[in-house]
Motif scaffolding. Structure first.
Motif, PDB file in Angstrom:
ATOM      1  N   ALA A 119       0.841  -1.201   0.000  1.00 29.80           N
ATOM      2  CA  ALA A 119       0.000   0.000   0.000  1.00 29.80           C
ATOM      3  C   ALA A 119       0.869   1.242   0.000  1.00 29.80           C
ATOM      4  O   ALA A 119       1.916   1.307   0.665  1.00 29.80           O
ATOM      5  N   LEU A 120       0.454   2.244  -0.765  1.00 34.37           N
ATOM      6  CA  LEU A 120       1.182   3.505  -0.795  1.00 34.37           C
ATOM      7  C   LEU A 120       0.919   4.283   0.486  1.00 34.37           C
ATOM      8  O   LEU A 120      -0.173   4.196   1.065  1.00 34.37           O
ATOM      9  N   PRO A 121       1.868   5.046   0.944  1.00 37.54           N
ATOM     10  CA  PRO A 121       1.683   5.759   2.212  1.00 37.54           C
ATOM     11  C   PRO A 121       0.632   6.855   2.107  1.00 37.54           C
ATOM     12  O   PRO A 121       0.486   7.491   1.058  1.00 37.54           O
ATOM     13  N   ALA A 122      -0.090   7.055   3.190  1.00 36.62           N
ATOM     14  CA  ALA A 122      -1.043   8.155   3.253  1.00 36.62           C
ATOM     15  C   ALA A 122      -0.282   9.477   3.310  1.00 36.62           C
ATOM     16  O   ALA A 122       0.901   9.524   3.676  1.00 36.62           O
ATOM     17  N   ALA A 123      -0.962  10.541   2.950  1.00 38.19           N
ATOM     18  CA  ALA A 123      -0.328  11.850   2.981  1.00 38.19           C
ATOM     19  C   ALA A 123      -0.013  12.258   4.408  1.00 38.19           C
ATOM     20  O   ALA A 123      -0.859  12.119   5.302  1.00 38.19           O
ATOM     21  N   ASP A 124       1.189  12.743   4.605  1.00 41.38           N
ATOM     22  CA  ASP A 124       1.585  13.235   5.923  1.00 41.38           C
ATOM     23  C   ASP A 124       0.950  14.609   6.148  1.00 41.38           C
ATOM     24  O   ASP A 124       1.165  15.541   5.362  1.00 41.38           O
ATOM     25  N   ALA A 125       0.170  14.735   7.211  1.00 43.25           N
ATOM     26  CA  ALA A 125      -0.597  15.959   7.453  1.00 43.25           C
ATOM     27  C   ALA A 125       0.308  17.178   7.593  1.00 43.25           C
ATOM     28  O   ALA A 125      -0.015  18.266   7.080  1.00 43.25           O
ATOM     29  N   ALA A 126       1.435  17.016   8.262  1.00 40.95           N
ATOM     30  CA  ALA A 126       2.339  18.146   8.450  1.00 40.95           C
ATOM     31  C   ALA A 126       2.936  18.589   7.120  1.00 40.95           C
ATOM     32  O   ALA A 126       3.081  19.799   6.853  1.00 40.95           O
ATOM     33  N   ALA A 127       3.277  17.618   6.264  1.00 37.58           N
ATOM     34  CA  ALA A 127       3.820  17.964   4.955  1.00 37.58           C
ATOM     35  C   ALA A 127       2.781  18.674   4.098  1.00 37.58           C
ATOM     36  O   ALA A 127       3.088  19.644   3.395  1.00 37.58           O
ATOM     37  N   VAL A 128       1.537  18.190   4.153  1.00 43.22           N
ATOM     38  CA  VAL A 128       0.459  18.838   3.394  1.00 43.22           C
ATOM     39  C   VAL A 128       0.277  20.275   3.863  1.00 43.22           C
ATOM     40  O   VAL A 128       0.093  21.200   3.058  1.00 43.22           O
ATOM     41  N   GLU A 129       0.333  20.492   5.169  1.00 40.96           N
ATOM     42  CA  GLU A 129       0.175  21.851   5.703  1.00 40.96           C
ATOM     43  C   GLU A 129       1.292  22.762   5.209  1.00 40.96           C
ATOM     44  O   GLU A 129       1.043  23.917   4.825  1.00 40.96           O
ATOM     45  N   ARG A 130       2.531  22.269   5.177  1.00 42.23           N
ATOM     46  CA  ARG A 130       3.645  23.089   4.684  1.00 42.23           C
ATOM     47  C   ARG A 130       3.470  23.408   3.203  1.00 42.23           C
ATOM     48  O   ARG A 130       3.689  24.543   2.766  1.00 42.23           O
ATOM     49  N   LEU A 131       3.052  22.394   2.430  1.00 39.56           N
ATOM     50  CA  LEU A 131       2.808  22.629   1.004  1.00 39.56           C
ATOM     51  C   LEU A 131       1.689  23.651   0.816  1.00 39.56           C
ATOM     52  O   LEU A 131       1.778  24.538  -0.046  1.00 39.56           O
ATOM     53  N   TYR A 132       0.658  23.522   1.609  1.00 37.41           N
ATOM     54  CA  TYR A 132      -0.481  24.447   1.507  1.00 37.41           C
ATOM     55  C   TYR A 132      -0.042  25.875   1.794  1.00 37.41           C
ATOM     56  O   TYR A 132      -0.410  26.814   1.059  1.00 37.41           O
ATOM     57  N   GLN A 133       0.729  26.070   2.842  1.00 42.53           N
ATOM     58  CA  GLN A 133       1.158  27.415   3.195  1.00 42.53           C
ATOM     59  C   GLN A 133       2.042  28.011   2.097  1.00 42.53           C
ATOM     60  O   GLN A 133       1.937  29.200   1.772  1.00 42.53           O
ATOM     61  N   ARG A 134       2.924  27.210   1.526  1.00 43.03           N
ATOM     62  CA  ARG A 134       3.766  27.696   0.428  1.00 43.03           C
ATOM     63  C   ARG A 134       2.914  28.086  -0.781  1.00 43.03           C
ATOM     64  O   ARG A 134       3.122  29.138  -1.392  1.00 43.03           O
ATOM     65  N   LEU A 135       1.985  27.204  -1.145  1.00 45.05           N
ATOM     66  CA  LEU A 135       1.170  27.453  -2.331  1.00 45.05           C
ATOM     67  C   LEU A 135       0.219  28.634  -2.110  1.00 45.05           C
ATOM     68  O   LEU A 135      -0.004  29.438  -3.022  1.00 45.05           O
ATOM     69  N   LYS A 136      -0.305  28.732  -0.916  1.00 41.53           N
ATOM     70  CA  LYS A 136      -1.216  29.843  -0.610  1.00 41.53           C
ATOM     71  C   LYS A 136      -0.498  31.183  -0.715  1.00 41.53           C
ATOM     72  O   LYS A 136      -1.066  32.178  -1.194  1.00 41.53           O
ATOM     73  N   ALA A 137       0.772  31.213  -0.285  1.00 41.88           N
ATOM     74  CA  ALA A 137       1.523  32.468  -0.289  1.00 41.88           C
ATOM     75  C   ALA A 137       2.012  32.857  -1.678  1.00 41.88           C
ATOM     76  O   ALA A 137       2.259  34.038  -1.948  1.00 41.88           O
ATOM     77  N   ALA A 138       2.163  31.895  -2.570  1.00 42.82           N
ATOM     78  CA  ALA A 138       2.699  32.182  -3.906  1.00 42.82           C
ATOM     79  C   ALA A 138       1.675  32.928  -4.752  1.00 42.82           C
ATOM     80  O   ALA A 138       0.473  32.656  -4.691  1.00 42.82           O
TER      81      ALA A 138
END
Length: 546
Positions: free
Chosen positions: A186-205
């Motif tokens: 099984a492929l790993p589930a998304a890491d919540a902390a990593a998703v939050e960091r990606l979200y903050q980067r994308l939101k700011a761009a």
């Protein structure tokens, strides 16, 4: 009913449990127990290729769609002939099982002159495979095959070779060696902390860029949502169609177009998802990519391989992008002015490519008009494939434009066969050159025998067109060894019982391609490029030749 079966039958039964529908190969005295069992059981289609390289390439293409390609070759020179095709599957991360024979166990590595014997077969199998295994006992054959399949299907996927001595293949074993198929990890589930960091980067761009590779082929829904939210999307040629060309924020695969590079220069974030950022798509890693650069990949070893990342996120692209996309509403980051700049840049890039393609842009359009929306283009490494086939021909879905990622010529026809047999309800156009086709001309007979639903488009310029362009650009126009004597391909096709046409004028493109593509079953169209007109290509843009 006897409790005993041959190892060959045990392997055939095991492949059936993994829902294998086709096996590609060439029968030999060193693999007949397996081939005989497949034939007796009748559950798996055996496709007799004309060469081992073709067989493995067909299995590679099949595996890209089915989740597991299977090839059967002989030992020694037979296995050696498959090496180039295995290297391609390794580059493409194709889940592929290559079963090859081996001499009797008593003579292994003895240098005894046994027929089909070769020095260190495991050595060259390891070199061209994700893993390579030898079966040492009859009782372990099924277990090793299952381990090999599991390895092939474990992300990042790849080809796995298994050699089996001929006396082991014919040995009797208890049916108890048969065990149920093992699902891929099984492929790993998304890491919540990593998703939050990606979200903050994308939101700011303000002007973010998402760069997609083959590791994101299963992410179409998430990518669509991110693009709808306002994110510009670039893909590798392997990733074309993850976001359809028609989307207003698709930069397609125009990495090296000046107008699109200007767009990249104005972006303020790059998310790289499942891409190696290969040399021919980055001008040998001199293409400036927007910062910060965040690399998403399931393979930890991919981090910083070609570009130094500001952040590496190890995980499944689909899980991470899906979780990230769910955080954004449609249109949330849309900027009408930015969209207009993207549209203008893509239009300029396409127009420049059409001008480079000349009359052959009409050929691309003729194929697009005749090929159904779910139709597939499979292209060899040839001038036409590298110019209009790679970026001009439309992409509407993932895996609709299949090609050699390793860059080797000669794989177009067998790839088209494997693609067609994996997708029996879809029409395939195979795009090949006369030079590449010559490497596996015998596979025309395979295409005819299997009645593969392919229109094979042969671009005949009488030699190695790509090499002509490179020699012209980098070797002061000196032209050596690129002229080839070529047969009348349409006549060769007709001799094999195939319907064939020949084109010597661009005015024929529309009518002939419509007729050929609508013809049921295999057909061939030969294009006389010396009559139609020139098409030049000097290799992918790069900083220097070497």
């Amino acid at each position: 009913m006897s409790d005993k079966i041959t190892v060959g039958e045990a392997i055939a039964r095991t492949l059936e449990q993994y829902a294998v529908s086709a096996m590609y190969g060439i029968i030999s005295i060193h693999n007949l127990p397996i081939a005989d069992a497949v034939g007796q059981r009748g559950a798996i289609r055996f496709v007799p290729a004309r060469g081992e390289a073709g067989a493995v390439t067909m299995a590679d293409a099949h595996g890209r769609f089915s989740g597991l390609g299977v090839a059967l070759t002989s030992t020694g020179a037979g296995a050696g002939n498959a090496v180039g095709a295995m290297i391609e599957a390794l580059n493409a991360n194709t889940p592929l099982l290559h079963i090859t024979g081996q001499v009797e166990k008593a003579y292994l590595d003895a240098d005894a002159g046994f027929i089909h014997e070769t020095k260190d077969q495991m050595g060259f199998l390891r070199a061209c495979s994700k893993r390579a295994y030898r079966v040492n006992s009859a009782e372990q054959a099924v277990a090793v095959i299952q381990r090999a399949i599991q390895e092939a299907q474990t992300v990042p996927c790849g080809p796995v070779a298994v050699e089996i001595p001929i006396d082991i293949q014919s040995s009797l074993v208890s049916r108890t060696v048969l065990t149920p198929a093992i699902a891929p990890p099984a492929l790993p589930a998304a890491d919540a902390a990593a998703v939050e960091r990606l979200y903050q980067r994308l939101k700011a761009a303000k002007r973010p860029l998402l760069w997609l590779g083959g590791g994101a082929l299963g992410c179409a829904a998430a990518v669509q949502r991110l693009a709808d939210a306002g994110v510009a999307v670039m893909s590798s040629t392997h990733g074309r169609g993850i976001l359809p060309d028609s989307h207003p924020r698709s930069l397609r695969a125009f990495h090296n177009s000046p107008s699109v590079e200007q767009i990249l220069n104005r972006c303020d974030l790059t998310l790289v998802a499942g891409s190696r950022l290969r040399s021919n798509e980055t001008r040998t890693w001199t293409l400036p990519l927007p910062r910060p650069l965040v690399q998403i990949d399931i393979d930890p070893a991919a981090a910083n391989r070609n570009y130094l990342a500001d952040e590496q996120v190890n995980g499944d692209c689909c899980a991470l992008l899906t979780a990230l996309a769910a955080r954004f509403a449609p249109g949330e980051k849309v900027d009408a002015g930015w969209d207009a700049e993207i549209a203008a840049a893509v239009q300029q890039a396409e127009q420049a490519l059409r001008e480079q393609s000349g009359e052959y842009a009409k050929l691309s359009d003729a194929i697009a008009a005749a090929l159904p929306d779910d139709g597939l283009l499979v292209r060899d490494i040839t001038v036409s494939g590298s110019v209009w086939g790679s970026r001009l021909f439309r992409a509407v879905a993932p895996l609709c434009n299949i090609h050699s990622l390793a860059g080797a010529i000669g794989m177009g026809l067998p790839m088209a066969i494997g693609t067609a047999l994996a997708n029996p309800q879809r029409k395939v156009v195979g795009l090949v050159g006369d030079g590449g086709l010559a490497l596996g001309l015998g596979e025309l007979a395979t295409m005819a025998q299997e009645q593969a639903n392919i229109t094979l488009l042969i671009m005949n310029d009488g030699g190695y067109g790509v090499m002509r362009g490179i020699q012209d650009k980098y070797f002061a126009g000196r032209q050596y060894y690129n002229e080839l004597h070529t047969p009348a391909f349409a006549q060769v096709a007709e001799a094999m019982g195939l319907k064939a046409w020949k084109i010597d004028s661009a005015e024929q493109f529309g009518g002939v391609l419509a007729e050929a593509i609508n013809y049921p079953g295999p057909s061939v169209v030969e294009v006389d490029m010396k009559q139609v007109g020139p098409l030049t290509f000097a290799g992918p843009p790069q900083k220097t030749l070497y």
